[in-house]
Design a protein around this motif. Sequence first.
Motif, PDB file in Angstrom:
ATOM      1  N   GLU A  38       1.290  -1.187   0.075  1.00 29.38           N
ATOM      2  CA  GLU A  38      -0.169   0.009   0.250  1.00 29.38           C
ATOM      3  C   GLU A  38       0.386   0.865   0.123  1.00 29.38           C
ATOM      4  OE1 GLU A  38      -3.441   0.542   0.002  1.00 29.38           O
ATOM      5  OE2 GLU A  38      -2.869   2.726  -0.120  1.00 29.38           O
ATOM      6  N   VAL A  63      -4.052  -2.352   3.475  1.00 31.64           N
ATOM      7  CA  VAL A  63      -4.136  -3.806   2.916  1.00 31.64           C
ATOM      8  C   VAL A  63      -3.586  -3.997   4.063  1.00 31.64           C
ATOM      9  CG1 VAL A  63      -3.242  -5.775   1.817  1.00 31.64           C
ATOM     10  CG2 VAL A  63      -3.229  -3.999   0.345  1.00 31.64           C
ATOM     11  N   VAL A  65      -2.040  -6.835   6.545  1.00 34.83           N
ATOM     12  CA  VAL A  65      -1.049  -7.564   6.085  1.00 34.83           C
ATOM     13  C   VAL A  65      -0.720  -8.796   7.667  1.00 34.83           C
ATOM     14  CG1 VAL A  65       1.247  -7.360   6.098  1.00 34.83           C
ATOM     15  CG2 VAL A  65      -0.031  -7.111   4.282  1.00 34.83           C
ATOM     16  N   GLU A  90       0.004 -16.040  -0.066  1.00 33.29           N
ATOM     17  CA  GLU A  90      -1.771 -15.504  -1.008  1.00 33.29           C
ATOM     18  C   GLU A  90      -2.336 -15.206   0.332  1.00 33.29           C
ATOM     19  OE1 GLU A  90      -1.825 -12.366  -2.857  1.00 33.29           O
ATOM     20  OE2 GLU A  90       0.207 -13.085  -3.258  1.00 33.29           O
ATOM     21  N   GLY A  97      -3.821  -8.797   2.718  1.00 33.24           N
ATOM     22  CA  GLY A  97      -2.769  -9.030   2.033  1.00 33.24           C
ATOM     23  C   GLY A  97      -1.836 -10.006   2.146  1.00 33.24           C
TER      24      GLY A  97
END
Lengths: 273, 234
Positions: A38, A63, A65, A90, A97
Amino acid sequence: MAEPASVAAESLAGSRARAARTVLGQVVLPGEELLLPEQEDAEGPGGAVERPLSLNARACSRVRVVCGPGLRRCGDRLLVTKCGRLRHKEPGSGSGGGVYWVDSQQKRYVPVKGDHVIGIVTAKSGDIFKVDVGGSEPASLSYLSFEGATKRNRPNVGDLIYGQFVVANKDMEPEMVCIDSCGRANGMGVIGQDGLLFKVTLGLIRKLLAPDCEIIQEVGKLYPLEIVFGMNGRIWVKAKTIQQTLILANILEACEHMTSDQRKQIFSRLAES
Amino acid sequence: MEEETHTDAKIRAENGTGSSPRGPGCSLRHFACEQNLLSRPDGSASFLQGDTSVLAGVYGPAEVKVSKEIFNKATLEVILRPKIGLPGVAEKSRERLIRNTCEAVVLGTLHPRTSITVVLQVVSDAGSLLACCLNAACMALVDAGVPMRALFCGVACALDSDGTLVLDPTSKQEKARAVLTFALDSVERKLLMSSTKGLYSDTELQQCLAAAQAASQHVFRFYRESLQRRYSKS
């Protein structure tokens, strides 16, 4: 190889923070800072992207994470705290994220909630057992946290226990149990007689427990065996004879340093004899 | 069977020709480092600088005696053993310097009420011993997987009676007017620790510090190459 570029970057005073995406799979050192996807767009080269001015500061949605082992949040960046390869997974479904973590090689275990470990009962005190799990302090295991616990069937001092942590953080003494959330043993409990317990590095355990590991399948084809892996670097193995048990223990310890070709050679040689 | 990575690096910094007559003779000695060579400690490293060699072992985070435990961070202990004889006051003082450097860098708050012990054994001493101890301690802490906020390195320099600066002095070069040892961190080359002996002026101190900061880049580059080689084998 980005060697010349990285050397030039290092010659600048201070290390420049790199985008986490570009460093995946490479060796990272403690002290490096990584930018999340981001922020990397916001700090893009020369700010060539046109963006409407936002009236409230930093209203952009970040995002989410997850910061795994070896990484810490430092402001809005990730600080690397251990040396190893940077990995990313992923997200399976939904937003976020994904997970970033550092794959490092270590021998010393630090208790983590939910990990299944092999412990050795060292003492009985009051209502609980003290179990040595290889961390900085012994974990406590209640008398009642076994399936079908009665006064008669209890582990003794010196027994091997396979259980999981329910409490494991830096501030409290770790606690483990041998039942899952439904009250069933699910493979946990006292590990039987005989067999051999030996210690390996944590990285090897993770490698052996990976879903696509061929080592265990190959070992299973050699001799019938019982094997228990503890995430604290301990493996318990039992085969029909003492000699077979020792051979299996030596193979697993050596697996760390062998390439797959060498391993296949050794297995084929053992299968013949 | 131990995994050994033996990395040799002959490092020579650029000498600015045509700089001031007191331009530093910027050449560090031959470096070598080997990790994970001892089976019992959680992390170990052996660091060679020319003929000076130090072996370091790290145990931790492990159990700590109740009398020594700190409620909110790890207790860091450094033990330095000389090559011959019993440890004396000089070793105690060096242990304190190394401990203060490590405490500034290790994230002790992640492991409260534990102990992290660094044991250093001098294998051979041919000058710049404190700097070599610092380098060995850093590599051993990385090998043990102790969380750190940065890497650190030690650089020693000697000032001659006519003002020439020699980096990484040998034992003979250390019989100079002044010997200065600095510990620098890897993030911004900031000064973590300095230990000096002898007579020097203010400007000379700044010159030595600048030279040490320039030399530390080579040490950190060597660390990076050595660690990359170690992880490339797995």
